[in-house]
Scaffold this motif. Structure first.
Motif, short mmCIF file in Angstrom:
data_model
loop_
_atom_site.label_atom_id
_atom_site.label_comp_id
_atom_site.label_asym_id
_atom_site.label_seq_id
_atom_site.Cartn_x
_atom_site.Cartn_y
_atom_site.Cartn_z
N CYS A 1 0.81 -1.23 0.00
CA CYS A 1 0.00 0.00 0.00
C CYS A 1 0.85 1.28 0.00
O CYS A 1 0.34 2.37 -0.28
N ASP B 1 0.55 2.84 -3.26
CA ASP B 1 -0.81 3.13 -3.76
C ASP B 1 -0.91 4.60 -4.20
O ASP B 1 -0.24 5.49 -3.68
N ASP B 2 -1.82 4.80 -5.18
CA ASP B 2 -2.00 6.17 -5.70
C ASP B 2 -2.75 7.07 -4.74
O ASP B 2 -2.61 8.30 -4.79
N ASP B 3 -3.53 6.46 -3.87
CA ASP B 3 -4.33 7.27 -2.95
C ASP B 3 -3.49 7.71 -1.75
O ASP B 3 -2.85 6.88 -1.09
N ARG B 4 -3.48 8.98 -1.52
CA ARG B 4 -2.66 9.52 -0.44
C ARG B 4 -3.07 9.01 0.93
O ARG B 4 -2.22 8.76 1.79
N SER B 5 -4.39 8.85 1.12
CA SER B 5 -4.88 8.37 2.42
C SER B 5 -4.43 6.95 2.67
O SER B 5 -4.09 6.56 3.80
N THR B 6 -4.42 6.17 1.60
CA THR B 6 -3.99 4.77 1.73
C THR B 6 -2.52 4.72 2.12
O THR B 6 -2.13 3.91 2.99
N ARG B 7 -1.72 5.54 1.45
CA ARG B 7 -0.28 5.53 1.77
C ARG B 7 -0.06 5.97 3.22
O ARG B 7 0.76 5.40 3.94
#
Length: 835
Positions: free
Chosen positions: A8, A11-17
């Protein structure tokens, strides 16, 4: 279990990272039940690469969390060699670029702290291979705009320099000098302190060659407005003096900066500087014990105030290298440089002691120039330097050098005179003499006094030069004591010259206070004793050129001062003084010069019994004074200057007659000529001359009493009558007293029948003034008639009856009410009743 979170991170999603980093933290280093070191090491290997990618994450929070997680793992794992090849280049890519890539100040600070932690945790072998990376990072971060990054970078420099071998650090240490120097001028004192500490370690662990470039910046920091900065630099400099590998080659560069701390404005920093330099000197003694063994045996450890041997030797061996630059700075255009340079020179001279002798030729011109400084602090510090030089340098060396400089500055030897240069040379000389050893100075007193008596020096009219001459005299008296007795004449001469030519009343008082000190050489505090001993000799010296004097001649001013201040002693030297006075009262002399001498003569005559005639010898000179000085200057000539001369001459004659020294027998041969000049001056255009002349005639009549013949008296009354018509009531009042004395001077017997025509003219002239508009004049004339009427009462009565009808006041009495009489009637009736 953690693989999905590791995946993760990409991952492209900042919240996920973000959540992935937070979960990795909580599941590893943030667990309550700590994982074993082996487990953490295994996990760290798995996440290091994807985690380092997040250092360039576009989201600041992700970058912040990833750096924080890295710091946590580093503190718990051991095999640093597994991840340093990835971590160090990653940090360099974020911090060591020409342009700032990491925009967040807090994250840049985190990264620098991470490097500092590595320096604390890793071994020298771990980090030595990354020297280029560290230097590149620190070069950029030291000049970072964020002050906290600067401070942390300086701490990192210190940690890294102390960690890796110095021979490796030396290869790149010079690269840190430029950014550290640039940051030394930062506005935050804590940043400047951090930079100084970093520089201290960088030069100590690395190469010292950048010191030459650093010196100007370090010198500026010794003037820093923050005491903490100055004290920190003092400690660093002392550390260099004791611990630098090649310190002996750089002592002459470090030493002036370290000793500057002893000139600080704060006592605490001065004390710190002294203590640290004392330790430096102690170490130097130990390192050179064999060489200094003989000197150490004779060293007195209890000597109060004297620096220890090691401190003195350090200065002495480097003095020649420091002095030229210091003297240049003492003449710098910036005030603070001049102040600090002269203060440092004073400290160096205290340590150099007699070693300064070999540098005296270069030192003295610098002190002369510093004493000319417009800033009082600089000049005072230069004077203090001269005192130290005078204390340690033998007079055999400095007396000749300074006297030559004084001679040159005064215009001797064909050079142009300079008042400021002369004053500075005299000031340095006074300071040196004040601290000189009396026994060593004694053989040079004659040379000093004879040179100072040079006309170009002692006759200076410049106040600064006069002040310093006085200081030299005081220094000689205080230093030599009774040894200066053979040279008292020269010292007295200089003091008189200063007092005569001074333009400052305070200086005059100082000279008068010094004269009794000089007289103490003769076991007395009476300054008149000095006049008795030396007045005649000084007057003889002045007489040599008195015929060339003008009013502005300094010798003329000195002559006047001698006569005014010598009191009764002048009566013992009239054979020298009177000819000088008479020569300068010659009518061919300059009018202004004669005027000054008449003023002097008059002042002396007023108190003749305690001045000119104190020995009773002046009476023999009276006839010559009147004939050669007074009468010759009363000859009428057109112009203001001759008119002023007549006034001055009459004033002098009045003072002579007022003193009571002149008798009829002394005046008898000159009386006709005197009376002729007096009668001429009574009718002078100048009011002051007429007034003084009336007073002179009054005193002459009193002196001659009834010894004048009738014809002489008859020649006077037309002039006296004319003065009753003077436009000045003051003159009319004075001439009224003269009339009374005049009538008392008629000889007895007096043939009033033979001389009735003269008496008639006198009475008729006086009666006119009974009708004067001023009551006071009427009363004076009435008193005159009371005395004059005794010569021929009946003639006066006839004159009164003839003029009664002409008095306007009498004519007006008819218009007054009954019982009231006019003032004029009362006066005339009183005159009648008197007869």
């Amino acid at each position: 279990r953690l693989q999905r979170d590791i995946n993760c991170l990409e991952d492209d999603d900042r919240s996920t990272r973000k959540r992935a980093i937070e979960k990795l933290t909580s599941e590893t280093v943030g667990r309550r039940d700590q994982l074993s070191q082996d487990d953490l090491q295994h996990i760290w290997k798995a996440i290091i690469k994807p985690l380092l990618k997040r250092y360039s994450d576009p989201v600041e929070k992700c970058r912040q969390l990833s750096i924080k997680l890295t710091s946590s793992f580093i503190s718990k794992v051991k095999n640093y060699g597994d991840f340093l090849p990835y971590l160090i280049p990653c940090i360099r890519s974020r911090l060591a670029t020409p342009e700032i890539i990491e925009q967040s100040e807090e994250i840049r600070l985190q990264l620098v702290k991470l490097l500092s932690n590595l320096c604390n945790l890793c071994t020298s072998d771990d980090l030595a291979v990354y020297l280029d990376d560290f230097i590149a990072i620190l070069q950029r971060c030291i000049v970072d705009p964020f002050p906290d990054v600067k401070k942390e970078s300086c701490q990192c420099v210190i940690g890294y320099a102390n960690l890796i071998p110095s021979e490796k650090f030396q290869l790149q240490s010079e690269s840190l000098t430029k950014p550290l120097t640039a940051s030394l001028a930062h506005q935050h004192s804590k940043v400047r302190i951090a930079c100084l500490k970093a520089i201290g370690v960088t030069l100590q662990r690395g190469t010292i060659s950048p010191l030459n470039d650093l010196l100007p910046s370090l010198a500026q920091r010794m003037l820093d407005h923050s005491p903490s900065v100055r004290s920190t630099l003092t400690e660093i400099l002392a550390n260099w003096m004791m611990n630098l590998l090649d310190r002996y080659s750089y002592f002459h560069k470090i030493l002036p900066l370290l000793l500057t701390s002893q000139t600080d404005e704060l006592p605490d920093i001065i004390e710190l500087g002294k203590n640290l330099y004392d330790k430096v000197g102690e170490q130097y003694e130990k390192e050179n014990e064999e060489e200094l063994k003989d000197q150490l045996e004779f060293e007195n450890p209890t000597s109060s105030g004297r620096p220890r041997l090691g401190c003195r030797v350090l200065v002495q061996r480097n003095f020649s290298k420091v002095l030229p630059a210091l003297l240049r700075d003492a003449a710098d255009w910036t005030l603070i440089s001049r102040i600090k340079s002269t203060a440092l020179l004073h400290v160096l001279l205290i340590h150099a002691e007699d070693h300064v002798t070999q540098h005296i030729g270069n030192l003295l011109p610098g002190l002369y120039k510093a004493c000319q400084d417009d800033e009082k602090v600089v000049a005072d510090q230069a004077e203090n330097c001269a005192k130290v030089v005078g204390k340690h340098v033998h007079p055999d060396i400095f007396v000749k050098l300074v006297l030559n400089a004084i001679k040159s500055a005064s215009g001797g030897g064909g050079t142009a005179a300079s008042a400021s240069s002369l004053a500075s040379c005299l000031r340095v000389f006074a300071a040196m003499l004040s601290e000189c050893d009396p026994e060593k100075l004694a053989p040079h007193l004659q040379t000093i006094c004879s040179n100072l008596c040079n006309r170009d020096i002692c006759l200076t009219e410049q106040l600064p030069c006069q002040i310093q001459l006085l200081h030299i005299i005081k220094a000689i008296i205080a230093n030599a004591g009774s040894n200066c007795k053979p040279y008292c004449k020269d010292l007295f001469k200089i003091l008189i010259y200063i007092m005569a030519l001074q333009s400052n009343e305070s200086l005059r008082h100082q000279v008068e206070e010094t004269l009794p000190e000089l007289a103490s050489c003769y076991e007395t505090n009476d300054k008149l004793e000095l006049y008795k001993l030396f007045l005649k000799d000084l007057l003889i010296e002045l007489k040599a050129g008195h015929d060339l004097w003008v009013s502005s001649s300094p010798e003329r001013i000195v002559f006047e001062c001698l006569l005014r201040t010598s009191g009764p002693v002048i009566g013992q030297v009239l054979d020298v003084a009177i000819p000088i006075l008479l020569s300068n009262l010659n009518p061919e002399k300059d009018p202004e010069l004669r005027l000054k001498f008449f003023t002097l003569f008059s002042n002396l005559l007023i108190n003749a019994n305690i001045t000119l005639n104190s020995e009773g010898n002046f009476v023999s000179y009276i006839e010559g004074v009147i004939a050669d000085a007074i009468i010759t200057n009363c000859v009428w000539k057109a112009g203001r200057a001759p008119a002023a001369m007549r006034t001055a001459a009459m004033s002098c004659l009045w003072a002579l007659l007022q003193s009571g020294l002149a008798t009829y027998e002394q005046l008898m041969d000159l009386l006709d000529e005197i009376l002729t000049k007096v009668r001429s001056c009574i009718d002078d255009d100048n009011q002051s001359t007429r007034l003084i002349s009336c007073k002179v005639l009054h005193k002459l009549l009193q002196t001659c009493q009834d010894k004048l013949n009738a014809d002489t008296l008859h020649d006077m009354y037309p002039d006296l009558l004319k003065r009753l018509d003077d436009n000045s009531n003051e003159i009319r009042t004075v001439v009224g007293k003269t009339w009374i004395t005049y009538f008392s001077s008629f000889p007895s017997p007096y043939n009033r029948s033979l001389y009735s025509a003269h008496l008639k003219a006198i009475y008729s002239g006086l009666l006119i003034h009974l009708d004067d508009p001023y009551p006071k004049i009427q009363e004076i004339v009435l008193e005159i008639l009371k005395h004059g009427g005794k010569l021929h009462p009946s003639l006066l009565k006839e004159e009164i009856e003839q003029v009664q009808h002409r008095h306007r006041i009498l004519r007006r009495t008819a218009q007054l009410p009954a019982g009231i009489e006019g003032r004029g009637l009362v006066v005339i009736l009183q005159a009648k009743s008197m007869i």
